[in-house]
Design a protein around this motif. Structure first.
Motif, PDB file in Angstrom:
ATOM      1  N   ASP A 191     107.538  50.295  18.148  1.00  0.00           N
ATOM      2  CA  ASP A 191     107.408  50.978  16.863  1.00  0.00           C
ATOM      3  C   ASP A 191     105.958  51.045  16.421  1.00  0.00           C
ATOM      4  O   ASP A 191     105.171  50.118  16.622  1.00  0.00           O
ATOM      5  N   LEU A 192     105.605  52.160  15.787  1.00  0.00           N
ATOM      6  CA  LEU A 192     104.259  52.352  15.254  1.00  0.00           C
ATOM      7  C   LEU A 192     103.981  51.381  14.107  1.00  0.00           C
ATOM      8  O   LEU A 192     102.815  51.138  13.759  1.00  0.00           O
ATOM      9  N   LYS A 246      96.159  56.575  13.791  1.00  0.00           N
ATOM     10  CA  LYS A 246      97.592  56.872  13.707  1.00  0.00           C
ATOM     11  C   LYS A 246      97.819  58.299  13.189  1.00  0.00           C
ATOM     12  O   LYS A 246      98.761  58.977  13.613  1.00  0.00           O
ATOM     13  N   ARG A 247      96.961  58.735  12.279  1.00  0.00           N
ATOM     14  CA  ARG A 247      97.041  60.117  11.801  1.00  0.00           C
ATOM     15  C   ARG A 247      96.804  61.090  12.956  1.00  0.00           C
ATOM     16  O   ARG A 247      97.538  62.071  13.127  1.00  0.00           O
ATOM     17  N   PHE A 262      91.199  58.492  22.643  1.00  0.00           N
ATOM     18  CA  PHE A 262      90.770  57.390  21.788  1.00  0.00           C
ATOM     19  C   PHE A 262      89.514  56.765  22.389  1.00  0.00           C
ATOM     20  O   PHE A 262      89.477  56.441  23.579  1.00  0.00           O
ATOM     21  N   VAL A 263      88.489  56.566  21.554  1.00  0.00           N
ATOM     22  CA  VAL A 263      87.248  55.919  21.991  1.00  0.00           C
ATOM     23  C   VAL A 263      87.014  54.708  21.115  1.00  0.00           C
ATOM     24  O   VAL A 263      86.880  54.824  19.891  1.00  0.00           O
ATOM     25  N   GLY A 264      86.980  53.528  21.715  1.00  0.00           N
ATOM     26  CA  GLY A 264      86.772  52.322  20.928  1.00  0.00           C
ATOM     27  C   GLY A 264      86.643  51.093  21.809  1.00  0.00           C
ATOM     28  O   GLY A 264      86.933  51.134  23.010  1.00  0.00           O
ATOM     29  N   PRO A 265      86.210  49.977  21.242  1.00  0.00           N
ATOM     30  CA  PRO A 265      85.997  48.747  22.017  1.00  0.00           C
ATOM     31  C   PRO A 265      87.315  48.140  22.480  1.00  0.00           C
ATOM     32  O   PRO A 265      88.392  48.492  21.977  1.00  0.00           O
ATOM     33  N   LYS A 292      93.905  50.962  21.368  1.00  0.00           N
ATOM     34  CA  LYS A 292      94.003  52.307  21.956  1.00  0.00           C
ATOM     35  C   LYS A 292      95.277  52.454  22.799  1.00  0.00           C
ATOM     36  O   LYS A 292      96.075  53.372  22.595  1.00  0.00           O
ATOM     37  N   SER A 293      95.439  51.550  23.747  1.00  0.00           N
ATOM     38  CA  SER A 293      96.627  51.620  24.611  1.00  0.00           C
ATOM     39  C   SER A 293      97.898  51.334  23.824  1.00  0.00           C
ATOM     40  O   SER A 293      98.961  51.908  24.106  1.00  0.00           O
ATOM     41  N   MET A 294      97.791  50.474  22.840  1.00  0.00           N
ATOM     42  CA  MET A 294      98.949  50.126  22.011  1.00  0.00           C
ATOM     43  C   MET A 294      99.471  51.361  21.278  1.00  0.00           C
ATOM     44  O   MET A 294     100.688  51.594  21.215  1.00  0.00           O
ATOM     45  N   MET A 295      98.574  52.167  20.752  1.00  0.00           N
ATOM     46  CA  MET A 295      99.001  53.374  20.043  1.00  0.00           C
ATOM     47  C   MET A 295      99.512  54.432  21.014  1.00  0.00           C
ATOM     48  O   MET A 295     100.492  55.128  20.727  1.00  0.00           O
ATOM     49  N   ALA A 296      98.857  54.568  22.157  1.00  0.00           N
ATOM     50  CA  ALA A 296      99.320  55.558  23.138  1.00  0.00           C
ATOM     51  C   ALA A 296     100.737  55.244  23.597  1.00  0.00           C
ATOM     52  O   ALA A 296     101.554  56.154  23.814  1.00  0.00           O
ATOM     53  N   ALA A 297     101.070  53.961  23.765  1.00  0.00           N
ATOM     54  CA  ALA A 297     102.403  53.574  24.212  1.00  0.00           C
ATOM     55  C   ALA A 297     103.470  53.920  23.183  1.00  0.00           C
ATOM     56  O   ALA A 297     104.660  53.994  23.524  1.00  0.00           O
ATOM     57  N   ARG A 298     103.070  54.151  21.937  1.00  0.00           N
ATOM     58  CA  ARG A 298     104.024  54.492  20.887  1.00  0.00           C
ATOM     59  C   ARG A 298     104.185  55.990  20.694  1.00  0.00           C
ATOM     60  O   ARG A 298     105.030  56.428  19.901  1.00  0.00           O
TER      61      ARG A 298
END
Length: 513
Positions: free
Chosen positions: A188-189, A199-200, A214-217, A222-228
């Motif tokens: 879940d997001l 998230k937006r 997504f670009v970030g440290p 990044k991967s957590m949001m992509a999986a959702r």
């Protein structure tokens, strides 16, 4: 004595008719197999001979010629075993000569006469139905082939079972289609704390089918949001389900005839070769971009992929298909996918600001991000900076909204897009809209058009960037329920794009102000 049995050759997801013609002639006892077959096809002679011996039969003591027509069409795979064996049996009189006239056959033979599974049962059944034929296939492939609708399917466990069926001593029933799965449970997001801008962007990408990076440290989510993302996407439509399943069938990825309504979510490792991504290899199998058709291709650690492999994505991102070119044939696979990527700002991960900042900034960032070509980045609609997650973010309570709320808005926005495209030649998703149809659905007001023109002049927005910004703004407006695209929608769309080398993502804010 002669006989003919229909089978099928695969060219991508298309199955082409092939006639297996068997003839017994005088002369020395030999078994000739002709018709431009590969190594697996040439080995069919030994599998067929051993299968006959396993049934207590012997090949005729005559010259046997098996021709796979048309002879100039390349034949690949072991699924020619069964039609060759059936044609020989028909020529020998073991099976009534007219019993096989209304059937096509695919299947590999074991040495004891069992019929073992092969890839491509679903497209084979669809093609056989189109030819007005039924399909004879291995028993294990029956549930998959049964999804082809009205096509008659005869799923046999062995050669002897087929012989008994056609001689009337045993009846093989029509197999039942496999289960329809809903897909695996998606996280879940609501689990993601902070990162509201990211998230937006994820919601916008899901609503319009846009490509996203997504670009970030490390550890920023990044991967957590992509999986959702799969949880935000609607299930496959019946037409999309058939297209996707046929590709997976050719690749041998359908188990027990089970299909899934969930959209594909493919996550290849960054060591994947160009052939693994776009397709190819010895038998021109579909690559990850085709296996992600109607779904998502997630590339984590984007700059770590080979430059040649990444640039091979440019053509399918534009055309929605892959053409694997060979000296004697061109194989086409559908490849209309949504690209989602994640990357660190530089090799050490943290970039040039904040705790753990790179001591070689900004050169390290420039060199690392230069591994991704400008034309590829120009095809990514949303390029989002993901800041590190702070202790304050982690201390926050769970967000009020999660996947359920966001997916409801995505479904509503996609419904608006489908309604606009109904009865026209336009694309059902904003990310695919183009030409006059895109101009018509954008319905830009004067301030919005002026802002887009200003961005093109001052920010170096390319022609492709203009189109993709317009598509993105249309999706943002759809999420808001707005009819025309207004200035505020163009402004938000511009913030998500890197419009020229050296222009930061946030640098567009000054243009859109």
């Amino acid at each position: 004595m002669s006989a003919r049995v229909v089978t099928l050759a695969f060219r991508g997801v298309e199955a082409v008719r092939v006639d297996v013609q068997v003839q017994f002639t005088g002369g020395e006892q030999k078994f000739f197999l002709v018709g431009m077959g590969d190594k697996a096809v040439s080995e069919s002679r030994e599998r067929v001979r051993a299968a006959f011996q396993g049934l207590g039969l012997a090949l005729p003591a005559r010259r046997i010629i098996a021709n796979l027509a048309p002879a100039d069409l390349p034949k690949e795979g072991s699924h020619y075993d069964l039609p060759i064996a059936l044609a020989i049996m028909a020529a020998m009189g073991i099976i009534p000569p007219d019993a096989l006239e209304d059937w096509a056959a695919v299947g590999e033979l074991a040495l004891d006469g069992r019929i073992t599974p092969v890839a491509g049962a679903l497209p084979a059944a669809v093609a056989a139905g189109g030819l007005g034929l039924g399909l004879i296939c291995p028993e294990a492939c029956g549930p998959e082939a049964a999804w082809a609708g009205d096509t008659r399917v005869l799923a046999a466990p062995s050669l002897i079972a087929l012989v008994n069926h056609f001689r009337g001593t045993q009846i093989l029933s029509q197999p039942k289609a496999g289960d329809m799965l809903d897909g695996e449970r998606v996280p879940d997001l609501r689990d993601v704390k902070g990162q509201e801008n990211a998230k937006r962007a994820l919601e916008i990408a899901a609503a319009g089918g846009h490509n996203l990076c997504f670009v970030g440290p490390p550890g920023s989510g990044k991967s957590m949001m992509a999986a959702r993302l799969p949880g935000l996407l609607p299930p496959l439509t019946p037409a999309e389900l058939l297209e996707t399943s046929m590709i997976h069938s050719v690749a041998g990825l359908i188990a027990k005839g089970q299909l899934s309504r969930a959209r594909p979510f493919r996550t290849p490792h960054h060591s994947a070769s160009m052939a693994a991504l776009t397709g190819g290899g010895l038998r021109a199998k579909p690559g990850e971009v085709s296996l992600a058709h109607n779904g998502v291709l997630f590339l984590d650690e984007l700059p770590e992929f080979g430059a040649q492999a990444l640039d091979s994505l440019r053509q399918p991102l534009e055309t929605g298909e892959v053409v694997v070119a060979r000296a004697n044939a061109h194989v086409r696979y559908p490849a209309r996918f949504q690209l989602v990527a994640a990357m660190n700002p530089c090799r050490c991960g943290h970039g040039g600001a904040g705790r753990g900042a790179c001591g070689r900034a900004p050169r390290c960032q420039t060199d690392y991000q230069a591994r991704i070509s400008g034309p590829l980045m120009d095809r990514i609609d949303l390029q989002v900076e993901v800041p590190p997650v702070t202790a304050a973010d982690m201390a926050l309570p769970p967000p009020a909204e999660g996947t359920a709320e966001a997916s409801a808005r995505v479904l509503q926005a996609r419904a608006m897009q489908a309604d606009r495209a109904a009865g026209t030649d336009g694309a059902p998703l904003n990310a695919q809209a183009e030409g006059d149809f895109l101009d018509a659905i954008a319905d830009l007001d004067a301030p919005a058009r002026a802002l887009l023109a200003k961005a093109a002049e001052q920010g170096g927005l390319s022609a492709r960037g203009w189109t993709r910004t317009l598509r993105l703004a249309r999706t943002i407006a759809d999420l808001e329920g707005s009819g025309p695209v207004r200035r505020v929608h163009i402004a938000e769309a511009l913030i998500y794009r890197r419009v020229a080398p050296g222009t930061s993502l946030s640098g567009m804010a000054s243009i859109s102000a």
